[in-house]
Design a protein around this motif. Structure first.
Motif, mmCIF file in Angstrom:
data_model
loop_
_atom_site.group_PDB
_atom_site.id
_atom_site.type_symbol
_atom_site.label_atom_id
_atom_site.label_comp_id
_atom_site.label_asym_id
_atom_site.label_seq_id
_atom_site.Cartn_x
_atom_site.Cartn_y
_atom_site.Cartn_z
ATOM 1 N N ASP A 175 55.289 29.942 21.465
ATOM 2 C CA ASP A 175 54.580 30.627 20.949
ATOM 3 C C ASP A 175 54.015 30.484 19.575
ATOM 4 O OD1 ASP A 175 54.396 32.588 22.590
ATOM 5 O OD2 ASP A 175 56.476 34.098 21.475
ATOM 6 N N ASN A 176 54.538 29.579 19.015
ATOM 7 C CA ASN A 176 54.467 28.395 17.945
ATOM 8 C C ASN A 176 53.583 27.969 18.013
ATOM 9 O OD1 ASN A 176 56.310 30.434 16.059
ATOM 10 N ND2 ASN A 176 57.240 28.856 15.517
ATOM 11 N N LEU A 177 53.607 27.263 19.013
ATOM 12 C CA LEU A 177 52.772 25.410 18.935
ATOM 13 C C LEU A 177 50.721 26.663 19.182
ATOM 14 C CD1 LEU A 177 52.783 22.670 20.297
ATOM 15 C CD2 LEU A 177 52.925 23.921 22.006
ATOM 16 N N LEU A 178 51.446 27.513 20.198
ATOM 17 C CA LEU A 178 49.579 28.384 21.121
ATOM 18 C C LEU A 178 49.841 28.331 19.410
ATOM 19 C CD1 LEU A 178 48.391 27.780 23.103
ATOM 20 C CD2 LEU A 178 49.020 30.344 24.018
ATOM 21 N N GLY A 179 50.125 29.072 18.694
ATOM 22 C CA GLY A 179 49.533 30.377 17.304
ATOM 23 C C GLY A 179 49.311 28.797 16.252
ATOM 24 N N SER A 180 49.771 27.740 16.554
ATOM 25 C CA SER A 180 49.008 27.012 14.971
ATOM 26 C C SER A 180 48.336 26.433 15.606
ATOM 27 C CB SER A 180 50.188 25.524 14.862
ATOM 28 O OG SER A 180 52.062 26.567 14.710
ATOM 29 N N ILE A 181 47.762 26.098 16.798
ATOM 30 C CA ILE A 181 47.166 25.281 17.398
ATOM 31 C C ILE A 181 45.183 26.001 17.157
ATOM 32 C CG2 ILE A 181 45.308 24.914 19.394
ATOM 33 C CD1 ILE A 181 47.912 23.469 20.877
ATOM 34 N N ASN A 182 45.655 27.974 17.809
ATOM 35 C CA ASN A 182 44.813 28.303 17.091
ATOM 36 C C ASN A 182 44.533 28.975 16.332
ATOM 37 O OD1 ASN A 182 44.391 29.292 20.394
ATOM 38 N ND2 ASN A 182 45.460 30.654 20.927
ATOM 39 N N LEU A 183 45.579 28.403 15.278
ATOM 40 C CA LEU A 183 44.756 28.603 13.777
ATOM 41 C C LEU A 183 44.365 27.315 13.232
ATOM 42 C CD1 LEU A 183 45.348 30.355 11.275
ATOM 43 C CD2 LEU A 183 47.691 29.772 10.526
ATOM 44 N N LEU A 184 45.253 26.348 13.520
ATOM 45 C CA LEU A 184 44.048 25.061 13.622
ATOM 46 C C LEU A 184 42.427 25.177 14.104
ATOM 47 C CD1 LEU A 184 46.694 22.955 14.191
ATOM 48 C CD2 LEU A 184 45.708 22.564 12.111
ATOM 49 N N LYS A 185 42.166 25.716 15.265
ATOM 50 C CA LYS A 185 40.971 25.846 15.606
ATOM 51 C C LYS A 185 40.239 26.970 14.689
ATOM 52 C CE LYS A 185 40.310 26.293 20.458
ATOM 53 N NZ LYS A 185 40.324 27.311 21.281
ATOM 54 N N GLU A 186 40.605 28.026 14.486
ATOM 55 C CA GLU A 186 40.183 29.406 13.389
ATOM 56 C C GLU A 186 39.597 28.281 12.493
ATOM 57 O OE1 GLU A 186 41.235 33.441 11.160
ATOM 58 O OE2 GLU A 186 42.403 33.034 13.043
ATOM 59 N N LEU A 187 40.790 27.654 11.589
ATOM 60 C CA LEU A 187 40.294 27.088 9.855
ATOM 61 C C LEU A 187 38.952 25.851 10.193
ATOM 62 C CD1 LEU A 187 44.229 26.693 8.891
ATOM 63 C CD2 LEU A 187 41.872 28.616 8.306
ATOM 64 N N SER A 188 39.405 25.078 11.744
ATOM 65 C CA SER A 188 38.308 24.081 11.395
ATOM 66 C C SER A 188 36.629 24.481 11.894
ATOM 67 C CB SER A 188 38.648 23.355 12.460
ATOM 68 O OG SER A 188 38.775 23.829 13.857
ATOM 69 N N ASN A 189 36.740 26.039 12.394
ATOM 70 C CA ASN A 189 35.523 26.572 12.409
ATOM 71 C C ASN A 189 35.168 26.927 11.518
ATOM 72 O OD1 ASN A 189 35.475 25.735 15.628
ATOM 73 N ND2 ASN A 189 36.696 27.692 16.061
ATOM 74 N N LYS A 190 35.815 27.483 10.710
ATOM 75 C CA LYS A 190 35.311 28.444 9.265
ATOM 76 C C LYS A 190 34.938 27.132 8.284
ATOM 77 C CE LYS A 190 38.044 32.271 8.856
ATOM 78 N NZ LYS A 190 39.562 33.147 7.916
ATOM 79 N N GLY A 191 35.675 25.750 8.666
ATOM 80 C CA GLY A 191 34.924 24.572 7.504
ATOM 81 C C GLY A 191 34.452 23.685 8.125
ATOM 82 N N ASN A 192 33.796 24.707 9.377
ATOM 83 C CA ASN A 192 32.473 24.005 10.419
ATOM 84 C C ASN A 192 33.130 22.054 10.492
ATOM 85 O OD1 ASN A 192 29.933 23.683 11.729
ATOM 86 N ND2 ASN A 192 29.322 22.516 9.968
ATOM 87 N N MET A 193 33.981 22.143 10.820
ATOM 88 C CA MET A 193 34.391 20.825 11.158
ATOM 89 C C MET A 193 35.149 20.599 12.838
ATOM 90 S SD MET A 193 37.509 20.103 8.071
ATOM 91 C CE MET A 193 37.963 22.043 7.895
ATOM 92 N N LYS A 194 34.898 19.531 13.537
ATOM 93 C CA LYS A 194 35.021 18.786 14.756
ATOM 94 C C LYS A 194 36.943 17.884 14.591
ATOM 95 C CE LYS A 194 34.776 18.820 18.591
ATOM 96 N NZ LYS A 194 34.629 19.567 20.214
ATOM 97 N N ILE A 195 37.549 18.383 15.379
ATOM 98 C CA ILE A 195 38.670 17.694 15.462
ATOM 99 C C ILE A 195 39.266 17.836 16.899
ATOM 100 C CG2 ILE A 195 40.777 17.487 14.847
ATOM 101 C CD1 ILE A 195 40.786 20.109 12.758
ATOM 102 N N LYS A 196 38.611 16.377 16.890
ATOM 103 C CA LYS A 196 38.973 15.777 18.103
ATOM 104 C C LYS A 196 40.532 15.558 18.930
ATOM 105 C CE LYS A 196 38.644 11.210 20.850
ATOM 106 N NZ LYS A 196 39.202 9.697 20.922
ATOM 107 N N GLU A 197 41.376 15.385 17.878
ATOM 108 C CA GLU A 197 42.310 15.546 17.718
ATOM 109 C C GLU A 197 43.091 16.661 18.603
ATOM 110 O OE1 GLU A 197 42.225 12.042 15.083
ATOM 111 O OE2 GLU A 197 41.166 14.206 15.151
#
Length: 327
Positions: free
Chosen positions: A72-94
């Motif tokens: 749950d922490n793993l998935l939650g962290s991934i989803n939060l990083l996606k949310e933060l990257s989208n807000k910052g308009n950042m494409k993160i290949k990794e």
């Protein structure tokens, strides 16, 4: 000789004379197959020798990543990083690599679970290594994000490559894993490994078992071996990554909570945020230092071991009765 592949390329790198190179290029298709078979055994045994890695609670999930206690922490962290990257308009290949890896491990849940039920040594090591790589890669991305937000002059969120490398080895091998799944190689290998139930990669039957998957297996074993070596030299444990991800999620939760509070009530929350930030930063730095140290040790030891494999000793090992390399 067409399509050299991993084993032949490795032997070519270790050549000390033009004559030896010529001998390798002159190998017949049948001889190349024998070399590949011997190298599969070498690589597997190499991984197995370092296989007593502390995977903590990962093996308890027995092939189902959703049952890993930190899922749950793993998935939650991934989803939060996606949310933060989208807000910052950042494409993160990794981040895409990581998310695809988790999805692929879930897709092969039935095969991994069967491997655990059969006590299939390599399948279990493979699953544990891939999940561990996802866990560390998640914390690597969090560490990079922490580093990013600390330096306001940055305009792009990215994993630092080269010197000061931080966790890239896990991400690199997860990308190779995803490619093998996409090409169908991983599925073919898993089918080969599980069709003979306990016969493959278990105890003294390793020599017979590894030969079945051939070139397909050679595309998977090197990445598992590299991960095993990396984890073997790591000073981090899975529980520390779990704590790291918990801090990241909790800090975000507190941040959201504070945004809806009146100004007078925010002081207590701000103190909490500051404490979480200090802990997160400290652990992130530890993860970066550990990743660099572990990568260097793993790469150096793998390179040194690879140098021992020459055409002559690999050919002699292919004639050995039990299939193990005599090096």
């Amino acid at each position: 000789m067409r399509n050299c592949g991993y084993a032949i390329n490795l032997l070519l790198e270790n050549c000390t004379s033009f004559r030896e190179k010529a001998e390798i290029h002159a190998l017949t298709e049948s001889e190349v197959k024998q070399i590949n078979n011997a190298m599969i055994t070498n690589l597997y045994k190499s991984a197995l020798d370092k296989g007593y890695v502390n995977f903590d609670s990962i093996p308890d999930s027995k092939g189902d990543i959703t049952k890993y206690e930190g899922y749950d922490n793993l998935l939650g962290s991934i989803n939060l990083l996606k949310e933060l990257s989208n807000k910052g308009n950042m494409k993160i290949k990794e981040l895409d690599v990581l998310e695809t890896s988790v999805m692929n491990i879930k897709t092969y849940k039935a095969q991994f679970e069967r491997g655990f039920a059969l006590g299939h040594e390599f399948v279990m090591m493979e699953y544990n290594s891939l999940v561990y790589a996802c866990v560390e890669a998640t914390s690597t991305l969090i560490s990079s994000y922490v580093d990013f937000v600390k330096k306001v002059d940055k305009t792009e969120f990215k994993i630092i490559k080269g010197k000061g490398l931080n966790g890239n080895l896990c991400l690199k091998n997860l990308e190779l894993f995803n490619n093998s799944v996409k090409k169908g190689d991983f599925n073919k290998m898993m089918s080969h490994l599980l069709q003979s139930e306990r016969e493959n990669f278990v105890g003294s039957s390793v020599g017979a078992g590894v030969l079945v998957a051939g070139m397909i297996t050679l595309s998977i074993i090197p990445l598992i071996r590299e991960l095993i070596y990396y984890f073997y030299y790591s000073r981090m444990v899975v529980s520390e990554y779990l704590h790291h991800q918990s801090l990241f999620l909790e800090m975000n939760r507190v941040n959201i909570e504070s945004s809806s509070l009146p100004a007078k009530e925010k002081n207590v929350i701000i103190k909490k945020q500051t404490e979480y930030a200090k802990q997160l930063d400290k652990l992130s730095e530890k993860i970066k230092v550990n990743s660099t140290m572990s990568s260097n040790k793993a790469n150096n030891n793998i390179k040194n071991e690879n140098k021992e494999w020459t055409l002559q000793n690999v050919q002699s090992s292919s004639n050995d009765d039990n299939g193990f390399a005599l090096i």
